[in-house]
Design a protein around this motif. Structure first.
Motif, PDB file in Angstrom:
ATOM      1  N   TYR A   1     -30.494  14.902 -15.148  1.00  0.00           N
ATOM      2  CA  TYR A   1     -30.152  14.636 -13.749  1.00  0.00           C
ATOM      3  C   TYR A   1     -28.641  14.688 -13.568  1.00  0.00           C
ATOM      4  O   TYR A   1     -27.897  13.884 -14.140  1.00  0.00           O
ATOM      5  CB  TYR A   1     -30.700  13.279 -13.311  1.00  0.00           C
ATOM      6  CG  TYR A   1     -32.200  13.209 -13.421  1.00  0.00           C
ATOM      7  CD1 TYR A   1     -33.006  14.066 -12.677  1.00  0.00           C
ATOM      8  CD2 TYR A   1     -32.817  12.311 -14.279  1.00  0.00           C
ATOM      9  CE1 TYR A   1     -34.378  14.019 -12.775  1.00  0.00           C
ATOM     10  CE2 TYR A   1     -34.200  12.255 -14.378  1.00  0.00           C
ATOM     11  CZ  TYR A   1     -34.967  13.108 -13.630  1.00  0.00           C
ATOM     12  OH  TYR A   1     -36.327  13.057 -13.736  1.00  0.00           O
ATOM     13  N   ARG A   2     -28.176  15.626 -12.762  1.00  0.00           N
ATOM     14  CA  ARG A   2     -26.747  15.901 -12.623  1.00  0.00           C
ATOM     15  C   ARG A   2     -25.965  14.762 -11.975  1.00  0.00           C
ATOM     16  O   ARG A   2     -24.966  14.299 -12.509  1.00  0.00           O
ATOM     17  CB  ARG A   2     -26.530  17.191 -11.811  1.00  0.00           C
ATOM     18  CG  ARG A   2     -25.063  17.569 -11.697  1.00  0.00           C
ATOM     19  CD  ARG A   2     -24.868  18.924 -11.041  1.00  0.00           C
ATOM     20  NE  ARG A   2     -25.122  18.924  -9.617  1.00  0.00           N
ATOM     21  CZ  ARG A   2     -24.215  18.648  -8.699  1.00  0.00           C
ATOM     22  NH1 ARG A   2     -22.991  18.340  -9.039  1.00  0.00           N
ATOM     23  NH2 ARG A   2     -24.530  18.698  -7.421  1.00  0.00           N
ATOM     24  N   ARG A   3     -26.381  14.295 -10.816  1.00  0.00           N
ATOM     25  CA  ARG A   3     -25.589  13.290 -10.093  1.00  0.00           C
ATOM     26  C   ARG A   3     -25.448  11.974 -10.857  1.00  0.00           C
ATOM     27  O   ARG A   3     -24.334  11.440 -10.925  1.00  0.00           O
ATOM     28  CB  ARG A   3     -26.187  13.049  -8.696  1.00  0.00           C
ATOM     29  CG  ARG A   3     -26.076  14.246  -7.768  1.00  0.00           C
ATOM     30  CD  ARG A   3     -24.643  14.631  -7.444  1.00  0.00           C
ATOM     31  NE  ARG A   3     -24.000  13.537  -6.729  1.00  0.00           N
ATOM     32  CZ  ARG A   3     -22.725  13.211  -6.836  1.00  0.00           C
ATOM     33  NH1 ARG A   3     -21.928  13.881  -7.613  1.00  0.00           N
ATOM     34  NH2 ARG A   3     -22.238  12.204  -6.169  1.00  0.00           N
TER      35      ARG A   3
ATOM     36  N   GLN B   1     -31.643  18.859 -12.591  1.00  0.00           N
ATOM     37  CA  GLN B   1     -32.090  18.452 -11.262  1.00  0.00           C
ATOM     38  C   GLN B   1     -31.022  17.522 -10.705  1.00  0.00           C
ATOM     39  O   GLN B   1     -30.383  16.788 -11.463  1.00  0.00           O
ATOM     40  CB  GLN B   1     -33.436  17.748 -11.389  1.00  0.00           C
ATOM     41  CG  GLN B   1     -34.167  17.556 -10.106  1.00  0.00           C
ATOM     42  CD  GLN B   1     -35.580  17.027 -10.383  1.00  0.00           C
ATOM     43  OE1 GLN B   1     -36.277  17.540 -11.237  1.00  0.00           O
ATOM     44  NE2 GLN B   1     -35.946  15.994  -9.662  1.00  0.00           N
ATOM     45  N   GLU B   2     -30.823  17.541  -9.409  1.00  0.00           N
ATOM     46  CA  GLU B   2     -29.770  16.712  -8.797  1.00  0.00           C
ATOM     47  C   GLU B   2     -29.977  15.226  -9.087  1.00  0.00           C
ATOM     48  O   GLU B   2     -29.088  14.572  -9.602  1.00  0.00           O
ATOM     49  CB  GLU B   2     -29.720  16.941  -7.287  1.00  0.00           C
ATOM     50  CG  GLU B   2     -29.204  18.291  -6.884  1.00  0.00           C
ATOM     51  CD  GLU B   2     -27.759  18.506  -7.268  1.00  0.00           C
ATOM     52  OE1 GLU B   2     -26.903  17.680  -6.918  1.00  0.00           O
ATOM     53  OE2 GLU B   2     -27.495  19.520  -7.931  1.00  0.00           O
TER      54      GLU B   2
ATOM     55  N   SER C   1     -21.996  22.309  -9.928  1.00  0.00           N
ATOM     56  CA  SER C   1     -23.349  22.423 -10.480  1.00  0.00           C
ATOM     57  C   SER C   1     -23.413  23.516 -11.545  1.00  0.00           C
ATOM     58  O   SER C   1     -24.104  23.360 -12.548  1.00  0.00           O
ATOM     59  CB  SER C   1     -24.389  22.658  -9.389  1.00  0.00           C
ATOM     60  OG  SER C   1     -24.206  23.897  -8.775  1.00  0.00           O
TER      61      SER C   1
END
Length: 126
Positions: free
Chosen positions: A82-84, A46-47, A17
């Motif tokens: 959005y990271r994921r 944000q995830e 992250s």
């Protein structure tokens, strides 16, 4: 032997992250040199998008990679990556850096009402 595998200054000590946050920061700093008005925009990671906040359209076929939240109630404009969903679509750090930059450019373009190519002339060329 117990303790960290690598000292803090070695890249192994950086979490996924934190590495992702660095990619977003790098992309934003590249764009801020050309677009000084971005200094008033808040950038966040944000995830995943949340369906209870209206960030995720359950009718959509694809999960968004980012979004723009225009200013309201005295809060600045905000761009969220959005990271994921980005990580799932990439295989390595180089691909991830390219995709993060494209997402940031697309969201900045939406916010400014411009085409992504005018925000960053190198958009889509990599």
């Amino acid at each position: 032997m117990r303790g960290p595998v690598a000292p803090p200054q070695v890249p192994l000590a950086v979490s996924r992250s934190e590495a992702f946050d660095d990619l977003v920061r790098d992309s934003v700093s590249r764009l801020e040199r050309r677009w000084p008005q971005l200094s008033g925009v808040e950038f966040a990671v944000q995830e995943v998008p949340r369906s209870d906040d209206g960030e995720l359209d359950e009718q959509a076929e694809a999960v968004p990679l980012g979004r723009v939240a225009e200013s309201k109630s005295g809060r600045p404009d905000r761009i969220v990556v959005y990271r994921r969903p980005v990580e799932i679509r990439t295989r390595n750090r180089d691909e991830r850096a390219l995709l993060v930059h494209e997402v940031v450019v697309e969201q900045v373009a939406e916010l400014l009402g411009l085409s992504p190519e005018s925000v960053d002339p190198r958009y889509g060329q990599d």
